[in-house]
Write an enzyme that holds these catalytic residues in place. Structure first.
Site, short mmCIF file in Angstrom:
data_model
loop_
_atom_site.label_atom_id
_atom_site.label_comp_id
_atom_site.label_asym_id
_atom_site.label_seq_id
_atom_site.Cartn_x
_atom_site.Cartn_y
_atom_site.Cartn_z
N SER A 81 6.00 22.50 34.54
CA SER A 81 6.73 23.24 33.50
C SER A 81 7.62 22.41 32.59
O SER A 81 8.17 22.94 31.63
CB SER A 81 7.57 24.34 34.15
N SER A 84 6.60 26.47 31.79
CA SER A 84 7.53 27.55 31.51
C SER A 84 8.70 27.14 30.61
O SER A 84 9.37 28.00 30.05
CB SER A 84 8.09 28.09 32.82
N LYS A 99 17.92 25.54 29.52
CA LYS A 99 16.91 26.53 29.95
C LYS A 99 17.62 27.68 30.67
O LYS A 99 18.54 27.44 31.45
CB LYS A 99 15.90 25.84 30.88
#
Ligand code: MG
Ligand code: ZN
Lengths: 494, 95, 489
Positions: free
Chosen positions: A184, A160, A79
């Site tokens: 998330s 997210s 990420k």
């Protein structure tokens, strides 16, 4: 031989160890998939050279008879919230465009030490603020899933960690890192039919991870199944003296401890999670999950978490407040974007730079956070929210008197279409209604796929555990996984 | 408590985010909607409840007073939009 | 102590009310939250870690020594030590503040209410004393440094100081005159230096004061205060109080009103001026730093802090006075920690306290003054001084000879015993030899002898002087006196 990209973490690790295939072949196969899936927009930066170097190291180690590291030969996605040395990091924001960290986050460093390689940096909601990956400055991530209605509406991969969830679901990588501030990891996992675990707050170091809300941010793995999550989490977690909130505890052997029997376990069903307008399909999935838990030997108990409905509003004070301060460092002085109009002074440079660099959702949260901390409002908002947070944590503590784990749906709906909720921030915030309470209490929680909705989209079940009981959470996840037999996958259209 | 355009502008200025009049006006209902929603927290009786200080019971560790870092000026300045003579440079500040 | 200080205005007398917020750099090798060095004067941005530069994802980890020194400081001013404290963020935007916030302590400071005694009587510090309250001491980060004069359109940012540990020591508004403010600052500085928690070096910015000043009619309601920032000498603090009080009185008497604001002191013009801070500059949005847990101190830590405290100035002064040393000398000897340590070493070597105190405050300090040296660079060590004082005490050296020997010690660094032996500077009490010289002196000065015998008794001193001169200064003056009396009948 079957497609190497159909293999998960454990299978790749074992196959490389056994010599069934080379780590290089695995890295090459996944890198090719990454390059071929640009339309999903899951990766912001591709780093095949990193994955290949790690793979070659694994192959060389095997050739010389060395014991292979736990993740040797496994290429993963990272990420873009994690700083990795020498690779551009943006947190999906224009304000960090051009920034190349000169340091390696502890979690990514742990993964490289464990032998993993990096296929690239994954798209996400800007500064991890969002539940649909629509706030990225570099475009939406498109979920590989499509509704079975034939409409082909592009769907949200959740957020997210939407680049992570999409990439795993599309088999561009066997596993990826995620971060979870209010859901998330779990919500995007639920949206894309994969697994993801947010460990106890403090298990994974926050050092080198772009901060959103410090008291909530926790890194965790996302992967196709529970075992792979356990393997990844073991590599990512661990005490870090550079993070004052890091837990100074040994990392348990979670993979080894996996056990799908829930005999002797009491699983709590929190009454307050039965929210108004809960879709029947979600309710049905929940009941199915309860049945699976019983089947695995668990005793089901009803519990009460009376302050549940206040978790989201408390979260939307605490997280923006911390974010408004954490994001003050993006000021155009030391790194990232600088927008300096002719004749502007320093304070104007800040304001123009930040206006140009931050996306709308980030600005909205900075505004809310600034407001709730400002003179005259601090006690009414922030202090009250921090007290409510204490009450929410107390609710869980009391629940642990009568149960060992909690079982809930992960999200109130299946994946929605891109654009469907982006006009209404509040509607978007409500996505995290089931994930936020455990975030506020710092508890380990995971989402595993439970089934499909009427449109053929995945739905996840959430398991929440006591502090430090990742093992219990993983085991319950495994019990459900075995019974759910979730094999559906997104058909490759990209 | 609800915000008006002036408050939105003041908050934006505190947060150092340049904002147009139109954006400020657009944000008024949006923020009020969110603030109105979070204000339900006021319903909760928190008398005698301490604000949360540590999410998971843990205590602050202190490190030894040893120089272990620094001397990394290149890394510090590597990403600077403007760096000169070993300094970061910003538009001139009049104090 | 009732302060006499009054400002005379057109409408009568005014009283000034002063509080000081002193920022003192905590003596430590590394910064408060990072492992970068704190040494003064390094190349720009070399003593900066990625934490100090506020790179994304960087986190603070507190330095134990900084906490320990702040606790010891609190103990030295008899303050409450809070076993539970926490760090807050003070949010504002400035180029010297890379994080966009300063990690400080607002809601739960490490050190609570304390106090220290000042005196306005230099000659007798036991007199004219006053207790000044200290509201709190909290620990916080220093900011970086901006240079404005290196480039026509740019300011340069150096983060070497960014993150250095400071104690902010906040007094109660208990001071009523420039002299009291000066005395407070000097006393505080002395205590910090005794404790070793701050080097007190005001030129290098290790200590600087924000001066809060308001005026009122004597005994009336508190007036609105202004805060003059970063004043870096005792003299300037006193000047700020004087100037700012005068200015406020003038404003008020002209029918104006005092604006609560921050001001700057211009030492060249000896005036304070407004910093014209932006309206919102005061909304710092303090909240607990979520990167840090509460700071909890256990009894063992506090005990160790207490056990490591040295004897403090007031206690030391009292002990010296109890040894018979005058209050004035005791005050002079304890004002600076180095002098007090030097003197203690001298006492430990067996020097007689009163004589030693007299000698140190007059001879040694005089010599150091002449040489432009501090006691830490004294060419004479306590061991040599003890030896010199012992030679005086046992009659080997007269006062005059001791002065001579001391001069030679300063020049050569030799031990006094060696100097006396080599140069034959020993004082004589040999009555035979002295009587012989006296006989010679009387014979050589018949006129004076006649006058003396005629009643001019003042000439006794003349004969003493002549005898001492003839003895090369080495005669024991007491013996000379006695023998002269006998000889002159
Ligand atoms: Mg101040
Ligand atoms: Zn301060």
């Amino acid at each position: 031989m079957s497609d190497l990209t159909d293999l998960g973490v454990a299978a790749i690790r074992d196959g490389v160890r056994e010599g069934d295939f080379s780590a290089r072949d695995v890295a090459v196969a996944f890198s090719a998939k990454v390059s071929a899936a640009k339309i999903l927009n899951a990766f912001l930066v591709e780093t095949p050279e990193h994955a290949l170097a790690a793979a070659d190291a694994a192959d060389a180690a095997r050739a010389s008879g060395e014991t292979l590291a736990p993740l040797a030969g496994v290429p993963i996605g990272m990420k873009d919230l994690f700083c990795t040395k020498g690779v551009a990091a943006t947190a999906a924001s224009h304000i960090l465009e051009g920034f190349t960290p000169q340091y390696e986050s502890t979690v990514s460093g742990n993964l490289w030490k464990a032998g993993a390689g990096m296929l690239g940096k994954l798209n996400m909601d800007q500064f991890a603020m969002g539940s649909s990956n629509e706030t990225s400055a570099f475009g939406n991530v498109i979920s590989p899933w499509r509704r079975s209605d034939g409409g082909n509406a592009p769907l949200a991969p959740g957020g997210s960690s939407g680049g992570s969830s999409a990439a795993i679901a599309a088999r561009l990588c066997p596993a990826a890192t995620g971060t979870d501030t209010g859901g998330s990891i779990r919500q995007p996992a639920s949206f894309t039919g994969i697994s993801g675990i947010k460990p106890t707050y403090g298990r994974c170091s926050r050092w080198g991870v772009v901060a959103f809300a410090s008291s909530l941010d926790q890194a965790g793995p996302m992967a196709r199944d529970v075992r792979d999550c356990a393997i990844m989490l073991e590599a990512m977690a661990g005490f870090d003296p550079k993070d004052s909130t890091s837990l100074d505890l040994p990392v348990p052997a979670w993979e080894q401890g996996l056990n799908a029997s829930l005999k002797g376990k009491r699983i709590g069903i929190p009454r307050e999670y039965r929210v108004d307008n809960m879709p029947a399909e979600i309710e049905a999935l929940w009941q199915q999950g309860i049945a699976w838990a019983k089947d695995a030997g668990a005793e089901i108990v009803e519990v009460s978490l009376p302050h549940t409905k206040y978790a989201l509003p408390a979260y939307y004070i605490i997280a923006p407040a911390e974010a408004s301060s954490n994001l003050a460092r993006y000021d155009g002085v030391r790194y990232g974007l600088r927008d300096l109009p002719e004749g502007a002074n320093l304070q104007e440079m800040y304001a123009v730079t930040r206006a140009a660099g931050f996306g709308d959702e980030v600005k909205r949260r900075i505004m809310i956070g600034t407001y709730v901390l400002s003179a005259g409002f601090y006690d009414a908002y922030f202090t009250q929210a921090s007290k409510v947070r204490t009450l929410i944590a107390r609710d869980f503590e009391q629940a642990w008197d009568s149960c060992d784990l909690l079982l809930t749906p992960t999200a109130p709906s299946a994946a929605f279409a891109l654009g469907e909720k982006s006009a209404d921030p509040l509607a978007m915030y409500l996505n995290d209604v089931f994930t936020v309470p455990s975030s506020l209490a710092g508890l380990p929680a995971m989402s595993v796929p439970g089934g499909l909705d009427k449109d053929g989209l995945p739905l996840g079940l959430q398991i929440i555990g006591r502090p430090l009981d990742e093992q219990g959470v993983l085991n319950a996840g495994l019990a459900i996984e075995e019974r759910a037999g979730f094999t559906a996958r997104a058909e490759a259209w990209w | 408590m609800s915000v008006d355009t002036a408050t939105v502008k003041k908050v934006a200025s505190l947060a150092r985010i340049a904002i147009s009049d139109a954006d400020a006006e657009r944000l008024v209902p949006e923020l009020n909607n969110i603030l109105g929603w979070i204000e339900q927290l006021g319903e909760v009786d928190t008398t005698g409840v301490a604000p949360m200080t540590a999410v998971i019971p843990n205590h602050l560790r202190l490190r030894d007073d040893v120089v272990t870092d620094g001397n990394v000026r290149d890394a510090v300045l590597a990403n600077a939009p403007v760096a000169e003579h070993g300094f970061f440079a910003v538009p001139k500040v009049i104090e | 102590m009732v302060s006499e200080y009054r400002i005379h205005g057109a409408t009568g007398e005014w009283e000034v009310v002063i509080g000081l917020e002193v920022h003192a750099q905590i003596t430590s090798n590394a910064k408060l939250f990072s492992g970068a060095a704190t040494a003064f004067g390094a190349e720009p941005n070399t003593q900066v870690s990625l934490v100090d530069a506020a790179m994304p994802g960087m986190l603070p980890v507190p330095n134990r020594e900084c906490i320990r020194q702040a606790v010891r400081t609190g103990m030295a001013i008899d303050a409450q030590i809070n076993k539970w404290s926490r760090f807050d963020r003070k949010n504002y935007f400035y180029a010297d503040l890379p994080q966009g916030y300063q990690i400080s302590q607002l809601y739960h400071p490490l050190v609570g209410e304390g106090r220290l005694m000042i005196s306005l009587d230099d000659k007798n510090p036991d007199e004219n004393t006053k207790e000044i309250g200290v509201e709190r001491i909290h620990v916080e980060q220093d900011a970086g440094k901006l240079m404005h004069d290196q480039h026509p359109t740019q300011s340069y940012v150096d983060l070497n100081r960014s993150g250095v540990a400071l104690m902010e020591i906040v007094s109660r508004p208990d001071m009523r005159s420039p002299a009291e403010a000066g005395a407070y600052l000097r006393k505080l500085r002395a205590i910090l230096r005794y404790v070793g928690s701050c080097d007190g070096n005001m030129e290098e910015g290790s200590m600087r004061a924000d001066v809060n000043v308001s005026v009122r009619k004597p005994g009336g309601e508190l007036g609105t205060r202004t805060e003059t920032k970063n004043v870096n000498s005792v003299r300037f603090v006193m000047a700020v109080v004087e100037q700012e009080a005068r200015r406020q009185v003038d404003v008020l008497e002209e029918g104006g009103r005092i604006v609560q604001e921050t001001r700057l002191y211009d030492p060249d013009k000896n005036v304070t001026r407004s910093m014209r801070s932006k309206e919102d500059a005061h909304d710092y949005r303090y909240f607990p730093d979520p990167d840090l847990l509460p700071l909890e101190l256990d009894d063992a830590f506090l005990e160790a802090c207490r056990a490591s405290l040295p004897e403090l100035p007031d206690a030391k002064r009292a002990r010296y006075e109890a040894l018979g040393i005058t209050a004035y000398n005791a005050a002079v000897l304890t004002a600076e920690v180095e002098a007090a340590r030097w003197f203690d070493a001298l006492l430990d070597l067996g020097a007689k306290p009163v004589a030693a105190a007299n000698w140190v405050t007059s001879e040694l300090f005089g010599a150091l003054n002449r040489l432009g040296k501090g006691i830490e660079d004294s060419p004479v060590m306590p061991g040599q001084a003890a030896e010199l004082l012992a030679l005086v005490a046992d009659g080997t050296l007269s006062g005059t000879l001791a002065k001579q020997v001391f001069e030679i010690m300063l020049e050569t660094g030799d031990a006094p015993g060696k100097i006396v032996a080599e140069r034959g500077l020993k004082q004589t009490s040999d009555t035979g030899a002295i009587e012989e010289v006296i006989a010679g002196v009387l014979a050589a000065n018949p006129n004076q002898l006649e006058q003396f015998r005629g009643g001019k008794e003042a000439l006794f001193g003349f004969f003493v002087g002549q005898t001492m001169k003839a003895m090369g200064g080495k005669a024991n003056p007491a013996v000379v006196n006695e023998l002269l009396r006998k000889a002159l009948g």
